[in-house]
Design an enzyme around this catalytic site. Structure first.
Site, PDB file in Angstrom:
ATOM      1  N   SER A 103      11.405 -24.445  60.017  1.00 53.94           N
ATOM      2  CA  SER A 103      11.938 -24.266  58.660  1.00 53.94           C
ATOM      3  C   SER A 103      13.448 -24.418  58.711  1.00 53.94           C
ATOM      4  CB  SER A 103      11.576 -22.861  58.168  1.00 53.94           C
ATOM      5  OG  SER A 103      12.400 -22.500  57.092  1.00 53.94           O
ATOM      6  N   ASP A 155      -0.142 -16.208  41.139  1.00 52.14           N
ATOM      7  CA  ASP A 155       0.991 -16.952  41.696  1.00 52.14           C
ATOM      8  C   ASP A 155       0.542 -18.303  42.249  1.00 52.14           C
ATOM      9  OD1 ASP A 155       2.140 -14.566  41.112  1.00 52.14           O
ATOM     10  OD2 ASP A 155       2.413 -13.928  43.187  1.00 52.14           O
ATOM     11  N   HIS A 205       0.654  -7.585  36.082  1.00 52.27           N
ATOM     12  CA  HIS A 205      -0.348  -6.707  36.710  1.00 52.27           C
ATOM     13  C   HIS A 205      -1.681  -6.791  35.959  1.00 52.27           C
ATOM     14  CE1 HIS A 205       1.974  -4.898  39.955  1.00 52.27           C
ATOM     15  NE2 HIS A 205       3.010  -5.082  39.156  1.00 52.27           N
ATOM     16  N   GLY A 247      10.350 -12.031  43.894  1.00 50.72           N
ATOM     17  CA  GLY A 247       9.278 -12.011  42.897  1.00 50.72           C
ATOM     18  C   GLY A 247       9.098 -13.358  42.212  1.00 50.72           C
TER      19      GLY A 247
HETATM   20  C1  GLA Z   1       2.529 -10.308  42.393  1.00 53.26           C
HETATM   21  C2  GLA Z   1       1.125 -10.748  42.787  1.00 53.26           C
HETATM   22  C3  GLA Z   1       0.384 -11.347  41.587  1.00 53.26           C
HETATM   23  C4  GLA Z   1       0.438 -10.421  40.376  1.00 53.26           C
HETATM   24  C5  GLA Z   1       1.873  -9.937  40.126  1.00 53.26           C
HETATM   25  C6  GLA Z   1       1.957  -8.894  39.045  1.00 53.26           C
HETATM   26  O1  GLA Z   1       3.308 -11.423  42.052  1.00 53.26           O
HETATM   27  O2  GLA Z   1       1.184 -11.706  43.826  1.00 53.26           O
HETATM   28  O3  GLA Z   1      -0.947 -11.646  41.960  1.00 53.26           O
HETATM   29  O4  GLA Z   1      -0.449  -9.354  40.520  1.00 53.26           O
HETATM   30  O5  GLA Z   1       2.464  -9.407  41.297  1.00 53.26           O
HETATM   31  O6  GLA Z   1       1.619  -9.431  37.800  1.00 53.26           O
END
Ligand code: GLA
Length: 392
Positions: A69, A174, A36, A126
Site C-alpha cells: 500500500s 457500506d 444503524h 466513518g
Molecule cells: C457502520 C457499519 C454499517 C452501518 C453503520 C451505521 O458504518 O459498517 O453497516 O451499520 O455503521 O449505520
C-alpha cells in the site's frame, strides 16, 4: 493520484514484467440518512463519494500473492495455499479476507498476483475505507480471473470478509453503497431484502459538506456490537406481541405506538424507537428529494442526528459540537453525524454561497470548543466500483 503516478509507484514497488498492469477503483461512502438501520432490516440512503481506493494489480507467474500500500508501510507476501491461514491485525486482513471468501465460492485465484493500493479516504473517519478496499479487491480479482462480477454478490462477500475474517460485525450498507453507487444518485436500499433503487440526488445550489471530527473512534467496535445486541433483545421482546416480526425496522410507527409497556426496559425502548422513526425518516426523505424539497430533507437530517444522540446514544461530544456549529450557519439546511458514530464524520447540506463561511466558522468554533482541528470535504456523489483505463 493520477494513473501514471500509480503506475510508476507500482513499477518501483514490483519492477517490470511481461504481464499487464490493470487499475480499479472503489469509492468511500457517506450515509445521507438511515443510521444503524441496516442490521435492523430497514431502509438506508447512502451515496458513493468521489474519492476512494485505487488498486493497481498484475498477475505473477508463481503462486505468491503480494500486498503493498502507498498508505501503510506494512506489506505481505503469501503463498496461495496459505491465504487466510493467519490474521495479522494489519490492513492486509481486508483484502486477504476477500480472497478467502472468493475461494470459498469456487472463484479463488489461479495464480499469484501483485497488488498496490492507494487510499484517499481518511481511516477510521466513518467513510468506509474498509468497505472500499474490500470491494475494489473483490472486483479486481474477479475481473483478473475472468469471472462474472455481480455487484450485489460482491457487496455480500465483502461484508462476510469483514464479519468473519476481520471480525467486525458490520451490516451490509457500506459494501453495498461502494459496490453499487452511481454519480449524482443516492441508493435507497431495503436491507431486509436487498431490493434497491438509485434515486437522483441533485441538490442544485446546495453542497454536501463532510466534516471530519478527527476524533479517534474509541470503543466503536464494542459499542457497535452492544447496540446490535440491544436491538436483538428489543426484537425478541416485541415478538411477544408481534410474533411475525422479522426485523425491528419492519414495525410501523402505528404498531410501535401500540406496543405500550411491552418493552419495559427504557434502554431497549429508546433503541427501538430510534430504529422505527429513523426508518420512516428515510422514506420521507426520499419523498422530499423527489420533489426537490431540500428544506424538509434537511429537517429529517437534523431529526436523525438528535435521535442518534438522545435515543440511540452513538454520538459523542465532538460530533454534537460540530453539528451544533454547523446548524448556526444560515445556509445550512441540515447536519448530522454519519456512519457508526462515537467519532468520525458529520454530513451537512449547505448553500454554496455559505460553504466558505461554514468551513471557516465551524472549523474555528469546533477547534475552540474541543481543542481538535477538524477537516472538511466539499464533495459530490461519485460512481461505484469500476475499472480505470489508462489514457482516460
Ligand atoms: C457502520 C457499519 C454499517 C452501518 C453503520 C451505521 O458504518 O459498517 O453497516 O451499520 O455503521 O449505520
Amino acid at each position: 493520484m493520477s494513473l501514471q503516478h500509480l503506475k510508476q509507484s507500482f513499477i518501483s514497488a514490483y519492477g517490470e514484467s511481461r504481464q499487464p498492469i490493470r487499475y480499479f477503483q472503489a469509492p468511500g461512502r457517506v450515509n445521507l440518512i438511515g443510521e444503524h438501520i441496516d442490521y435492523n432490516g430497514g431502509y438506508v440512503l447512502p451515496a458513493a463519494l468521489e474519492f476512494g481506493t485505487t488498486l493497481a494489480i498484475r498477475r505473477r507467474e508463481d503462486d505468491l500473492v503480494v500486498f503493498k500500500s502507498l498508505n501503510f508501510p506494512y506489506e505481505s507476501s503469501i503463498a496461495l495455499s496459505g491465504l487466510g491461514a493467519s490474521k495479522t491485525g494489519e490492513w492486509v486482513d481486508y483484502p486477504v479476507g476477500v480472497a478467502v471468501e472468493l475461494a470459498k465460492l469456487g472463484t479463488g485465484l489461479s495464480s499469484g498476483y501483485e497488488l498496490l493500493f492507494h487510499g484517499e479516504i481518511p481511516n477510521g473517519a466513518g467513510l468506509s475505507s474498509s468497505a472500499s478496499i474490500e470491494v475494489v479487491t473483490a472486483y479486481a480479482l474477479l475481473t483478473m480471473e475472468e469471472h462474472e462480477r455481480d455487484t450485489v454478490e460482491i457487496a455480500l462477500l465483502s461484508q462476510r470478509a469483514e464479519n468473519q475474517y476481520v471480525g467486525v460485525n458490520s451490516g451490509i450498507m457500506d459494501q453495498f453503497a461502494v459496490a453499487n453507487g452511481a454519480v449524482d444518485h443516492a441508493i435507497l436500499l431495503m436491507c431486509g431484502t436487498l431490493e434497491y433503487k438509485r434515486v437522483p440526488f441533485v441538490t442544485g445550489s446546495y453542497k454536501l459538506v463532510i466534516g471530519n471530527t478527527n476524533k479517534r473512534r474509541g470503543l466503536v467496535d464494542s459499542k457497535y456490537n452492544e447496540r446490535r445486541t440491544e436491538c436483538d433483545q428489543a426484537l425478541a421482546g416485541l415478538q411477544v406481541k408481534f410474533p411475525e416480526l422479522k426485523f425491528l425496522a419492519d414495525l410501523t410507527l402505528e404498531q410501535f405506538a401500540e406496543t405500550g409497556s411491552v418493552l419495559q426496559d427504557d434502554v431497549l425502548y429508546r433503541r427501538a424507537k430510534h430504529v422505527v422513526e429513523e426508518n420512516s425518516r428515510v422514506l420521507k426523505s426520499v419523498e422530499a428529494l423527489s420533489h426537490n424539497d431540500l428544506i424538509s430533507f434537511g429537517q429529517y437530517m437534523n431529526e436523525s442526528h438528535d435521535s442518534l444522540r438522545d435515543l440511540y446514544e452513538v454520538s459523542c461530544d465532538e460530533l454534537d459540537v460540530m453539528v451544533e456549529e454547523a446548524r448556526r450557519i444560515p445556509g445550512t439546511l441540515g447536519s448530522r453525524m454519519t456512519g457508526a458514530g462515537f467519532g468520525g464524520c458529520t454530513v451537512s447540506l449547505v448553500h454554496e454561497d455559505d460553504v466558505d463561511l461554514f468551513v471557516k466558522q465551524v472549523g474555528e468554533e469546533y477547534q475552540r470548543r474541543t481543542g481538535i482541528q477538524g477537516e472538511f470535504y466539499v464533495c459530490g456523489v461519485g460512481n461505484g466500483v469500476n475499472e480505470l483505463k489508462e489514457g482516460n
